[in-house]
Write an enzyme that holds these catalytic residues in place. Structure first.
Site, mmCIF file in Angstrom:
data_model
loop_
_atom_site.group_PDB
_atom_site.id
_atom_site.type_symbol
_atom_site.label_atom_id
_atom_site.label_comp_id
_atom_site.label_asym_id
_atom_site.label_seq_id
_atom_site.Cartn_x
_atom_site.Cartn_y
_atom_site.Cartn_z
ATOM 1 N N CYS A 1 7.496 -58.058 5.314
ATOM 2 C CA CYS A 1 6.293 -58.336 5.156
ATOM 3 C C CYS A 1 5.690 -58.223 3.960
ATOM 4 O O CYS A 1 4.435 -58.325 4.207
ATOM 5 C CB CYS A 1 5.513 -56.864 6.314
ATOM 6 S SG CYS A 1 5.773 -56.011 5.933
ATOM 7 N N CYS B 1 13.739 -40.921 -0.685
ATOM 8 C CA CYS B 1 14.904 -41.759 -1.063
ATOM 9 C C CYS B 1 14.945 -43.295 -0.135
ATOM 10 O O CYS B 1 14.977 -43.299 1.052
ATOM 11 C CB CYS B 1 15.507 -40.880 -0.348
ATOM 12 S SG CYS B 1 17.078 -41.560 -0.695
ATOM 13 N N CYS C 1 4.732 -53.666 9.766
ATOM 14 C CA CYS C 1 6.518 -53.789 10.299
ATOM 15 C C CYS C 1 7.048 -53.385 11.107
ATOM 16 O O CYS C 1 8.079 -54.164 11.528
ATOM 17 C CB CYS C 1 6.609 -55.168 9.933
ATOM 18 S SG CYS C 1 7.816 -54.466 7.950
#
Length: 140
Positions: free
Chosen positions: A57, A128, A106
């Site tokens: 997004c 991570c 999103c």
């Protein structure tokens, strides 16, 4: 991607729309909470100064200044750009309890955050993050 919450996101698309916009590998990671192969992302060791945004997004998520080399196989950051940029979901897959990190804009899967691993960072956290979930925008 099944969402454990009924949250409404700023960017909402149908599964079909996500499949059209993302490559198969991007879709697998971002929308199905997959994981890219370790050491497959050039972002893991990239030292370019800039902002990392959500590949799905475009929301800005991390800055290069918070990136560090954790030697884990994926890009690692010690903090998001701002706490409201990501959301945290308890992940009980893989036979353990982890904290999944998603884009708050999103709902796309980014990776996981781990604490207390002893890295010499200001937060003692390691975000991570799958490199395929990010787009780097270098500073001009």
């Amino acid at each position: 991607m099944s969402s454990p919450t009924e949250k409404n996101y700023n960017v909402e698309k149908t599964d079909e729309q996500w499949r059209e916009e993302l490559s198969a590998a991007e879709y697998h990671v971002l929308r199905q909470a997959g994981t890219e192969r370790p050491f497959s992302s050039p972002y893991e060791t990239d030292s370019t100064v800039g902002v990392y945004s959500c590949r799905a997004c475009g929301a800005e998520l991390f800055r290069s200044e918070t990136k560090f080399d954790a030697h884990c196989g994926w890009p690692s950051f010690y903090a998001p750009l701002a706490e409201d940029r990501v959301e945290y979901i308890e992940d009980r897959s893989m036979g353990m309890v982890r904290t999944e990190v998603r884009c708050a804009n999103c709902g796309s899967h980014l990776g996981h955050v781990f604490s207390g691993e002893g890295f010499d960072t200001p937060t003692d956290q390691r975000y991570c993050i799958n490199g395929i979930a990010l787009t780097l925008h270098p500073e001009q």
